[in-house]
Enzyme design. Structure first.
Site, mmCIF file in Angstrom:
data_model
loop_
_atom_site.group_PDB
_atom_site.id
_atom_site.type_symbol
_atom_site.label_atom_id
_atom_site.label_comp_id
_atom_site.label_asym_id
_atom_site.label_seq_id
_atom_site.Cartn_x
_atom_site.Cartn_y
_atom_site.Cartn_z
ATOM 1 N N HIS A 1 -49.308 -30.765 25.951
ATOM 2 C CA HIS A 1 -50.042 -30.109 24.857
ATOM 3 C C HIS A 1 -49.120 -29.778 23.691
ATOM 4 O O HIS A 1 -48.496 -28.718 23.642
ATOM 5 C CB HIS A 1 -50.691 -28.827 25.391
ATOM 6 C CG HIS A 1 -51.777 -28.303 24.516
ATOM 7 N ND1 HIS A 1 -52.978 -27.861 24.997
ATOM 8 C CD2 HIS A 1 -51.859 -28.144 23.174
ATOM 9 C CE1 HIS A 1 -53.743 -27.455 24.007
ATOM 10 N NE2 HIS A 1 -53.070 -27.625 22.873
ATOM 11 N N HIS B 1 -48.712 -30.151 19.281
ATOM 12 C CA HIS B 1 -49.289 -30.509 17.977
ATOM 13 C C HIS B 1 -48.177 -31.095 17.112
ATOM 14 O O HIS B 1 -47.297 -30.369 16.657
ATOM 15 C CB HIS B 1 -49.908 -29.281 17.307
ATOM 16 C CG HIS B 1 -51.073 -28.732 18.078
ATOM 17 N ND1 HIS B 1 -52.370 -29.162 17.880
ATOM 18 C CD2 HIS B 1 -51.137 -27.818 19.075
ATOM 19 C CE1 HIS B 1 -53.186 -28.513 18.705
ATOM 20 N NE2 HIS B 1 -52.457 -27.687 19.435
ATOM 21 N N LEU B 2 -48.213 -32.419 16.933
ATOM 22 C CA LEU B 2 -47.183 -33.081 16.117
ATOM 23 C C LEU B 2 -47.605 -33.174 14.658
ATOM 24 O O LEU B 2 -46.823 -33.574 13.812
ATOM 25 C CB LEU B 2 -46.859 -34.464 16.688
ATOM 26 C CG LEU B 2 -46.201 -34.471 18.076
ATOM 27 C CD1 LEU B 2 -45.921 -35.896 18.540
ATOM 28 C CD2 LEU B 2 -44.913 -33.647 18.082
ATOM 29 N N ARG B 3 -48.840 -32.826 14.362
ATOM 30 C CA ARG B 3 -49.343 -32.631 12.988
ATOM 31 C C ARG B 3 -49.484 -33.878 12.137
ATOM 32 O O ARG B 3 -49.895 -33.786 10.987
ATOM 33 C CB ARG B 3 -48.480 -31.614 12.236
ATOM 34 C CG ARG B 3 -48.371 -30.260 12.914
ATOM 35 C CD ARG B 3 -49.705 -29.591 13.072
ATOM 36 N NE ARG B 3 -49.585 -28.191 13.511
ATOM 37 C CZ ARG B 3 -50.535 -27.519 14.115
ATOM 38 N NH1 ARG B 3 -51.687 -28.105 14.387
ATOM 39 N NH2 ARG B 3 -50.376 -26.267 14.478
ATOM 40 N N HIS C 1 -60.622 -27.044 25.321
ATOM 41 C CA HIS C 1 -60.145 -25.784 24.737
ATOM 42 C C HIS C 1 -61.292 -24.806 24.976
ATOM 43 O O HIS C 1 -62.275 -24.823 24.250
ATOM 44 C CB HIS C 1 -59.865 -26.006 23.244
ATOM 45 C CG HIS C 1 -59.683 -24.741 22.445
ATOM 46 N ND1 HIS C 1 -58.535 -24.457 21.745
ATOM 47 C CD2 HIS C 1 -60.509 -23.687 22.206
ATOM 48 C CE1 HIS C 1 -58.665 -23.291 21.119
ATOM 49 N NE2 HIS C 1 -59.856 -22.803 21.381
ATOM 50 N N HIS D 1 -54.351 -24.645 28.028
ATOM 51 C CA HIS D 1 -53.836 -23.273 27.839
ATOM 52 C C HIS D 1 -54.702 -22.187 28.478
ATOM 53 O O HIS D 1 -55.159 -21.266 27.795
ATOM 54 C CB HIS D 1 -53.604 -22.976 26.371
ATOM 55 C CG HIS D 1 -54.670 -23.450 25.414
ATOM 56 N ND1 HIS D 1 -56.007 -23.174 25.574
ATOM 57 C CD2 HIS D 1 -54.588 -24.191 24.280
ATOM 58 C CE1 HIS D 1 -56.694 -23.705 24.580
ATOM 59 N NE2 HIS D 1 -55.855 -24.337 23.786
ATOM 60 N N ASP E 1 -48.276 -25.941 24.111
ATOM 61 C CA ASP E 1 -49.165 -25.716 22.959
ATOM 62 C C ASP E 1 -48.322 -25.485 21.702
ATOM 63 O O ASP E 1 -48.633 -24.630 20.871
ATOM 64 C CB ASP E 1 -50.126 -24.545 23.205
ATOM 65 C CG ASP E 1 -51.271 -24.520 22.180
ATOM 66 O OD1 ASP E 1 -51.367 -25.459 21.352
ATOM 67 O OD2 ASP E 1 -52.051 -23.561 22.204
ATOM 68 N N HIS F 1 -46.523 -24.123 12.153
ATOM 69 C CA HIS F 1 -47.234 -23.797 10.913
ATOM 70 C C HIS F 1 -46.199 -23.428 9.857
ATOM 71 O O HIS F 1 -45.160 -22.838 10.176
ATOM 72 C CB HIS F 1 -48.169 -22.601 11.109
ATOM 73 C CG HIS F 1 -49.371 -22.908 11.934
ATOM 74 N ND1 HIS F 1 -50.363 -23.780 11.520
ATOM 75 C CD2 HIS F 1 -49.746 -22.459 13.158
ATOM 76 C CE1 HIS F 1 -51.297 -23.848 12.461
ATOM 77 N NE2 HIS F 1 -50.948 -23.064 13.460
ATOM 78 N N GLY G 1 -51.116 -19.846 16.385
ATOM 79 C CA GLY G 1 -50.202 -20.801 17.003
ATOM 80 C C GLY G 1 -48.737 -20.501 16.783
ATOM 81 O O GLY G 1 -48.342 -19.893 15.791
#
Lengths: 313, 433
Positions: free
Chosen positions: B67, B69-71, B185, B239, B312, B316, B331
């Site tokens: 999990h 987030h590579l964006r 989620h 999560h 996770d 940001h 996050g």
């Protein structure tokens, strides 16, 4: 003050800031209450001559705003008012950038009201001038609690041991949180009353020794102070609270007020909605100090501003 | 890249491979991108072009994060596939599964292919997870079969739930048909609107609207029941953060439903009481929960209910975080602190055996998403290896992070357990200085 370059760096909260009652030691509370007694709005003292107090209001306000303005001016300070509509806030400027801007035009202190809890704390963490919380979301409204303590002390010898009942929408109320912290620190005996939607059981975790009652009559019986809070219709999002039901069970009527001690004070931080949380005659009854509370807001806020700008002598 | 070093010998380390039930001092030979041989010290005859001395260290299968987030595409100001995988390497992760809540949403085979292209600059294996519904709007299912064929390893609308029961039923039906995991989620967003932390004494004190634990548990409970209706449907709970959700997962597992779940390091390390001074680095979704919920997660790690630890990792930018708490993005970053946190909490504080910890980072997650040949060092597996020192004490410095974003509550935190080297496809891609 020299020009300031916006420095997005976290620092410790500037001296003189007033962000909430929770972190305010009892000694500081007592000092402010004593100082307020020396403040006389009618006899101006130019303690803050040459100082600029910026009032930054993101939310509607009548009492708090004017009372801070009058208080600052009574001490010789200049004031400017920035409200969110008609300012760069509407263009999307962030809270911190607005704060840096106010600092750059020469603010010596900022009084802020904001719809988000913690907003004054964020400003105070990035500014080198004192920030005074004039109400942040559902969090705290410290000067209201202080002026109410000041008002009570005009009528009662001390706060310690007083039986205080706070009735109404506790959950959404920043006033309630500040009052509870202050009165509890001062040793008053607190009873909270309201329906579960507006007063969850969780409220008892705020400070030690809080009592919750679901019966208005029981909560008021024998009280020295009865404090009514407004039902905040604008914050009720999603809650199923029936107003007629609320009125029948929790509205302060003369009959209910008579269950308190004969010399009990009836308080309300305003704005009052007659016919909802209290009846017309209760608002104007001899025990009501609602107007006096507003009146006392000025000397109390004079004390807060003097302390903020280091002129608390 | 794979062939820069053709053979690598890792000598004298304590090899922990839960899948192979191995926990012994061994030499490991990697050759041509595979595990070629594992043998007691000094027994491997074949030569190696490069050697690593792993004495006193743990040699584990390469860590897998389910999990992250590579964006990319579209949010490169927060993180890129290159920067995110560089952070993964520092954290010992040799494989990461990236979430589809990008701009645009990763809901088509074309974008899945784009993420996997070499020019993205990934330094670890990247396994894309595609959107479960078109644009993750929750209404129309994506083409699971086409996404699976192009290399997506699962589907999810992470960042938000698949809220509609009908849509979720359809997704699980399709999951059963093609053996493709659906990741949920779990959040009933109808009751969490305007909420920014867990509902409890702290949210009440701070004047913040709180998310009730049932907003998660109700969806987990519903989905576990749905998963039981379709033989072979695979449901993975992302999560997981509450005791009540664990009850539903345990029931599903007992009823032989193919239900799995992951827990984040921050939900093991922190509680909502840690949300101090409106610090937005403590704001994430699901939020930090109560001490009781945290205890329940620790118990579920110990008893095997939890299948994997997943970070996770949610980078940001500052302008999304250094604002009012209620307006700030949910996050925190997590790749570089995961192992240190888990060892500090589970091994140092709760005496969980290292083999179980390694399992949560390796064979556990590999099984959840069927990552064949990964999460183990059995001969012939991919030559992905993580070498770490479980006793090393260190202090995390967020300013030195390889991630583009520094939104972490763990800056300056003392941790026990540190990655020493990360090896992907037989090549050393990270080595601690």
């Amino acid at each position: 003050m020299s020009t300031s370059r916006p420095q997005s760096e976290k620092r410790s909260v500037a001296r003189g800031s007033l962000l909430g009652i929770e972190d305010l030691p009892v000694s500081e509370i007592n000092k402010l209450l004593l100082l307020a007694r020396k403040m006389n709005p009618a006899k101006a003292r130019p303690l803050l001559r040459g100082k600029r107090v910026l009032l930054l209001f993101y939310e509607a306000s009548t009492r708090t705003r004017t009372s801070f303005e009058v208080a600052a001016q009574a001490l010789g300070a200049e004031t400017s008012l920035v409200i969110s509509s008609g300012s760069s806030i509407e263009k999307g400027e962030s809270l911190l950038d607005t704060a840096y801007t106010l600092r750059a035009v020469g603010a010596d202190a900022i009084v802020v009201r904001h719809l988000n809890a913690g907003a004054p704390h964020l400003m105070a963490s990035y500014l080198d001038i004192p920030v005074i919380n004039a109400g942040d979301g559902m969090h705290e409204h410290p000067t209201q609690a202080l002026l109410d303590a000041y008002t009570i002390l005009k009528h009662k010898k001390k706060l310690t041991g007083l039986q205080v009942t706070i009735l109404g929408d506790i959950y959404h109320s920043r006033v309630a949180r500040s009052e509870i912290h202050l009165l509890s620190k001062a040793g008053a005996k607190l009873t909270l009353c309201g329906p579960p939607e507006l007063l969850p059981e969780m409220a008892t975790t705020l400070v030690k020794g809080l009592r919750i009652s679901r019966s208005c009559e029981e909560a008021v019986r024998g009280a020295d102070v009865v404090m009514i809070l407004r039902v905040q219709r604008e914050r009720l999002a999603g809650l199923k609270v029936s107003l007629p039901d609320y009125v029948s069970r929790y509205q302060m009527t003369m009959a209910r007020l008579r269950m308190a001690k004969p010399d009990a004070l009836l308080m309300h931080p305003g704005p009052i909605i007659r016919g909802l949380e209290l009846t017309w005659d209760v608002a104007d009854c001899p025990q009501s100090v609602i107007v006096e509370e507003v009146h006392n807001g000025v000397p109390l806020r004079m004390a807060v501003l003097a302390r903020a700008l280091g002129k608390a002598a | 890249m794979k062939h820069a070093t053709q053979s690598l010998l890792i000598r004298g380390g304590r090899v922990i491979d839960p899948l192979a039930r191995m926990d012994a001092v061994m030499d490991v030979l990697l050759r041509d991108g595979q595990v070629a041989e594992i043998a007691p010290p000094n027994k491997i005859r074949a030569g190696a072009e490069e050697k690593i001395d792993a004495q006193g260290l743990i040699v584990a299968p390469g860590f897998i994060d389910l999990h992250v987030h590579l964006r990319e595409p579209g949010q490169g100001y927060k993180e890129t596939i290159a920067s995110g995988t560089a952070a993964a390497a520092v954290g010992g992760f040799t494989s990461v599964c990236c979430m589809p809540n990008t701009t645009p949403v990763l809901d088509s085979p074309e974008w899945v292919t784009w993420v996997r292209q070499p020019q993205r600059g990934a330094v670890v294996n990247v396994f894309p997870i595609a959107a479960a519904t078109q644009a993750s709007k929750g209404a129309v299912l994506t083409d699971f079969r086409a996404l699976q064929r192009t290399g997506a390893v699962a589907v999810t609308d992470d960042g938000k739930p698949v809220l509609s029961e009908t849509t979720m039923r359809d997704a699980l039906r399709a999951s059963a048909e093609i053996n493709f995991p659906v990741i949920q989620h779990a959040e009933d967003t109808r009751i969490t609107q305007n909420c920014s932390m867990n509902e409890g004494p702290t949210s009440f004190r701070l004047g913040l609207r709180g998310m009730n634990v049932n907003s998660e548990a109700a969806i987990v409970d519903r989905d576990v029941q749905l998963a039981q209706q379709f033989n072979g449907a695979r449901l993975h709970i992302a999560h997981l953060s509450t005791a009540a959700s664990l009850t539903a997962v345990r029931r599903g597992k007992k009823n032989r439903a193919r239900v799995t779940c992951e827990v984040t390091p921050h939900h093991l390390a922190l509680t909502d009481a840690d949300v101090r001074d409106y610090d937005t680095n403590f704001k994430m979704n699901p939020p930090l929960r109560s001490a009781e919920d945290r205890e329940a997660l620790l118990a579920a790690i110990a008893d095997g209910t939890v299948d994997a630890v997943a970070t996770d990792h949610a980078p940001h930018a500052q302008h999304e975080k250094i604002i009012e708490f209620e307006r700030a993005a949910f996050g925190i970053t997590g790749l570089e602190t995961a192992l240190g946190l888990v060892i500090s909490v589970l091994s140092a504080d709760h005496r969980l055996p290292l083999t179980r910890i390694v399992e949560l980072f390796t064979s556990g997650p590999a099984r959840v998403l069927d990552l064949r040949g990964r999460g183990t060092l059995l001969r012939g597996s991919h030559a992905d290896v993580t070498i770490f020192d479980p006793k090393k004490r260190w202090t995390f410095d967020a300013s030195k992070s390889r991630s583009k974003s520094h939104n972490t509550p763990f800056d300056g935190r003392q941790l026990t357990g540190k990655v020493v080297a990360t090896i992907v496809g037989g090549k050393i891609i990270y080595r601690a200085v």
